[in-house]
Design a protein around this motif. Sequence first.
Motif: not given
Length: 437
Positions: A62-70, A89-94, A220-230
Amino acid sequence: MKLPDEVGGYTGLLPLDKPPSEGGSGSGGLGWAGYRGWVYKAWKEGEGRCYMLRRIEGFRLQHEAAIAAVEKWTRVRHPGLVGVREAFTTRAFGDQSVIFVYDFHPCSQTLYEAHLSPLATLPPNPWSTPLTHHAHHGGAAAHAAPYRSAARPALPSTAGGPGGGAGGAGTSPVLPERVLWSYVVQIASALKCVHNSALAVRTIDVSRILVTGKNRVRLGGAGVLDCLTWDGGQSIPAHQQDDLLSFGKLIIALACGSTSAVHNLPKSVDHISRMYSPDLKNVVLYLLSKPGPRKTIEEVLVLMGPRVVDELNSSLVAEDTIEHELMRELENGRLVRLLAKFGFINERPEFDHDPRWAETGDRYLIKLFRDYVFHQVDETGRPVTDLSHVLTALNKLDAGVDEKLMLVSRDEQSCLIVSYREIKNCVESAFADLSRS
């Protein structure tokens, strides 16, 4: 589902999620803010290096800043943290997916897989050594019940508890306290680095922390929740307090041998007080206390001060051991280079239009030395395969010592007395001739 050939510059995707037969769900993980996650191994184009890709399925950014948080996480480097490389982000998996790229640690396991799973290979393994405590440990024993198997008889309980715990007869083997403290100190050190960087891990869980070597853990998993719940980073202080609370629950799960132990804290804390030292209990109680501005990871490190020194000492011993082993390999490398030069020079069929090049001049001396090292025979004519003789001779040659030795031709018609230094000069000269050509 067929995997794409290429995703964001990464190729050769290989699923790492374990099937149900190996203790995994076989269908990804749902612990990412309600989204399903998948893990892959992949190679970066142009680098030839492996990375771990964590895909969050069906997430629409929803927000480009969410990816930037990583991006903040890519600047955090700590030996107790699985390094974050990038996110896209990707659409390679359909579908709409977001990919998080981490450093790849082969043959690693989660803490749950290593210690708590019915298929765990490290203690405590509730499947093969079910907890059978006294009546006051009934809560912990009940938590271990789901891991028991009626098809396998319970092993007899042992007397005493490892790692300094004062358990009586009827207590089962638990995670050794020295190992548990090692985990706690490493996690606390990584948390301090993350919190000092104005970030929060948010994945302090037995299924998110990797065991990448002997007593070696990484978050492990650092940054994932920061992006998903930005939320713009407004909740970082609250998330840091949640990290400390999750840290306390993690210690309880490992100390009691069950992830369900956190649902009965009085029984679990009582179990820790009986099986482990008071220091561990004090750390757990502090981590489980109410959040506050003075409750920080620095205070946790103060509580475990002597244990940090123990871990530092162990790290120094491990460093010395590794350095010693590397020095041995360095010695091996020196000898391999010598053997390679022998291979280039000895028995060479022709060089510089001279078929006799390898049999004349300095090269003949090198050939006689090769026979002295590798082709000796005893008084009955049997080959002498004394490896210590080979290593001693090659080391003296590499050092170029002035010690003399006698070289005898195969027909015993020629006998030369030369020093290792002279032979080394012959080897260097002959190899230089080959190199210049």
